[in-house]
Design a protein around this motif. Structure first.
Motif, PDB file in Angstrom:
ATOM      1  N   LYS A 176      69.920 111.362  99.119  1.00 40.01           N
ATOM      2  CA  LYS A 176      71.252 111.859  99.490  1.00 40.01           C
ATOM      3  C   LYS A 176      71.615 111.463 100.915  1.00 40.01           C
ATOM      4  CE  LYS A 176      71.594 115.853  96.384  1.00 40.01           C
ATOM      5  NZ  LYS A 176      71.828 117.315  96.288  1.00 40.01           N
ATOM      6  N   ILE A 179      72.574 107.777 101.099  1.00 38.30           N
ATOM      7  CA  ILE A 179      73.930 107.499 100.620  1.00 38.30           C
ATOM      8  C   ILE A 179      74.964 107.928 101.652  1.00 38.30           C
ATOM      9  CG2 ILE A 179      75.654 108.174  98.899  1.00 38.30           C
ATOM     10  CD1 ILE A 179      73.414 108.172  96.830  1.00 38.30           C
ATOM     11  N   GLN A 180      74.763 109.086 102.253  1.00 40.08           N
ATOM     12  CA  GLN A 180      75.693 109.544 103.289  1.00 40.08           C
ATOM     13  C   GLN A 180      75.760 108.554 104.442  1.00 40.08           C
ATOM     14  OE1 GLN A 180      74.129 113.394 104.219  1.00 40.08           O
ATOM     15  NE2 GLN A 180      74.806 114.326 102.309  1.00 40.08           N
ATOM     16  N   ARG A 183      77.532 105.248 103.616  1.00 40.87           N
ATOM     17  CA  ARG A 183      78.996 105.331 103.625  1.00 40.87           C
ATOM     18  C   ARG A 183      79.580 105.068 105.011  1.00 40.87           C
ATOM     19  NH1 ARG A 183      78.714 110.542  99.715  1.00 40.87           N
ATOM     20  NH2 ARG A 183      79.158 109.486  97.732  1.00 40.87           N
ATOM     21  N   TRP A 222      73.574 114.487  90.421  1.00 39.45           N
ATOM     22  CA  TRP A 222      74.407 114.381  91.631  1.00 39.45           C
ATOM     23  C   TRP A 222      74.823 112.937  91.861  1.00 39.45           C
ATOM     24  CZ3 TRP A 222      73.658 111.583  96.129  1.00 39.45           C
ATOM     25  CH2 TRP A 222      74.516 111.864  97.185  1.00 39.45           C
ATOM     26  N   GLN A 226      78.760 110.580  92.110  1.00 39.16           N
ATOM     27  CA  GLN A 226      79.211 109.809  93.279  1.00 39.16           C
ATOM     28  C   GLN A 226      79.867 108.517  92.786  1.00 39.16           C
ATOM     29  OE1 GLN A 226      78.688 111.739  96.072  1.00 39.16           O
ATOM     30  NE2 GLN A 226      77.778 113.011  94.454  1.00 39.16           N
ATOM     31  N   ASP A 228      81.528 106.252  94.185  1.00 40.32           N
ATOM     32  CA  ASP A 228      81.500 105.065  95.044  1.00 40.32           C
ATOM     33  C   ASP A 228      80.110 104.409  95.082  1.00 40.32           C
ATOM     34  OD1 ASP A 228      80.401 107.237  96.350  1.00 40.32           O
ATOM     35  OD2 ASP A 228      81.067 106.608  98.341  1.00 40.32           O
TER      36      ASP A 228
END
Length: 391
Positions: A176, A179-180, A183, A222, A226, A228
């Motif tokens: 997670k 991925i954050q 971005r 989760w 997402q 994207d």
């Protein structure tokens, strides 16, 4: 995003692999299985007595391939280290580092041929055991028509080679966060490669496990939400992403070297990781990696310049009142600092890697000495001025 599930073999737990493959199938996701083709008694040579992948294990792969859930990658020959840590504790585990070209060629050609005969289709991705290989490995991969290698970002590479590189960047617990941070990269097709094994599940290995099956399934749920994020195999990523060249790999490797160099104090490394988290979790484009390398080096330079400036100020402020009170001791103080500087300067020469502790001490004492010398020069100037005024 890519999931790389390593160590599929005759001895790996089939029940865990069933659960992982089924979890990806139900969600329409894909993953790359790094498969160990043989069991062998010796890692030093290829033998006809080495045992290939069993019929049961081969059937699992064929069924998953027929549903287009997985990609199969060659994960070495038998995943045994060629060097024992009993003889050299400093050595790292590897099946290929230091192994002659001919032996590597024999191992990888037999591994590739065995998996292709089982699966009935080409296998063009290579995942080295322990993410470790050498330049001979790269030449062998080129000769055997491998297209992609997936290993760590600190591995060797030869400029100009046509092989594509896709390095691991994250683990399941950090997915997670990765991925954050991914971005935050606005261009250059950032990639996250998640590496995991069967022993990462607590139900199978309570000591080394990082997640439970339930947490793993929740993580995939989760991820599906997402919109994207696209999950592909290593082979698919190599086809879709425009640049997985050796130049991109070298740019990411140089960035990592800048981040992990011995001049970098741990607290500064943690600060950079906090300010620029994509350094750790994302496989960046060549341009972004070059920019991050510049920012890392600039941060390191600012740190040592600030340390020098602070030490100069401290030396000046500390020496000024002492020299005024003990004027005869200023020569002794300067000599003592000079000797300390010489001793500290000799420390890095004994260690060519220039460990951060010695460098910080050297810069601090040098700055303090400059401050003392400035205080001494300032005092002499004031005394001379006072004497001239008295005349």
């Amino acid at each position: 995003m890519v999931f790389r599930f390593d160590d599929y073999s005759n001895s790996s737990p089939t029940e865990v692999e069933f659960k992982v493959i089924e979890a990806f199938r139900r969600r329409g996701l894909k993953l790359t299985l790094a498969v160990i083709p043989y069991e062998c008694k010796s890692s030093q040579e290829v033998s006809l007595q080495d045992i290939g992948l069993s019929a049961e294990k081969a059937d699992v792969l064929r069924r998953a391939l027929s549903m287009r859930i997985i990609e199969v990658a060659v994960h070495g020959y038998c995943h045994q280290p060629v060097h024992s840590r009993d003889n050299d504790p400093r050595s790292s585990f590897s099946e290929f580092v230091g192994v002659p070209y001919d032996i590597q060629l024999a191992k990888l050609s037999r591994s590739k041929r065995h998996l292709e005969e089982i699966l009935g289709e080409p296998v063009t991705t290579f995942v080295p055991p322990w993410n470790s290989y050498d330049s001979n490995t790269l030449w062998v991969l080129g000769k055997l028509n491998f297209k992609v290698i997936s290993a760590r970002r600190r591995a060797p590479a030869t400029p100009g080679i046509s092989l594509k590189f896709l390095s691991t960047t994250a683990s399941l617990p950090r997915l997670k966060r990765a991925i954050q941070f991914g971005r935050t990269v606005t261009n250059g097709q950032p990639i996250i490669v998640v590496l995991f094994h069967h022993f990462d599940f607590r139900e199978w290995d309570p000591a080394r496990g990082r997640v439970t099956y339930q947490q793993f399934e929740e993580l995939l749920d989760w991820l599906v939400a997402q919109k994207d994020v696209t999950v592909r195999t290593i082979e698919e990523t190599a086809h879709v992403v425009g640049d997985l060249s050796v130049d991109r790999f070298l740019a990411n490797r140089d960035m990592r070297y800048s981040f992990r160099q011995n001049l970098m104090p741990p607290f500064l490394r943690n600060f950079i990781r906090w300010v620029f988290p994509r350094v750790v979790f994302v496989y960046l484009s060549s341009g972004d990696a070059g920019q991050m390398k510049f920012l890392i080096r600039l941060t390191l330079l600012d740190f040592y310049v600030g340390l020098l400036a602070g030490s100069v100020a401290l030396g000046f402020l500390a020496a000024n009142p002492l020299l005024r009170k003990y004027r005869r001791g200023q020569v002794l103080l300067l000599y003592a600092i000079s000797v300390l500087l010489i001793l500290l300067a000799a420390h890095p020469t004994r260690n060519p890697q220039l460990f951060y502790s010695g460098c910080m001490a050297l810069v601090s004492v040098a700055g303090f000495a400059i401050g003392v010398w400035n205080a001494s020069a300032n005092l002499k100037y004031r005394i001379g001025t006072e004497k001239r005024l008295q005349r």
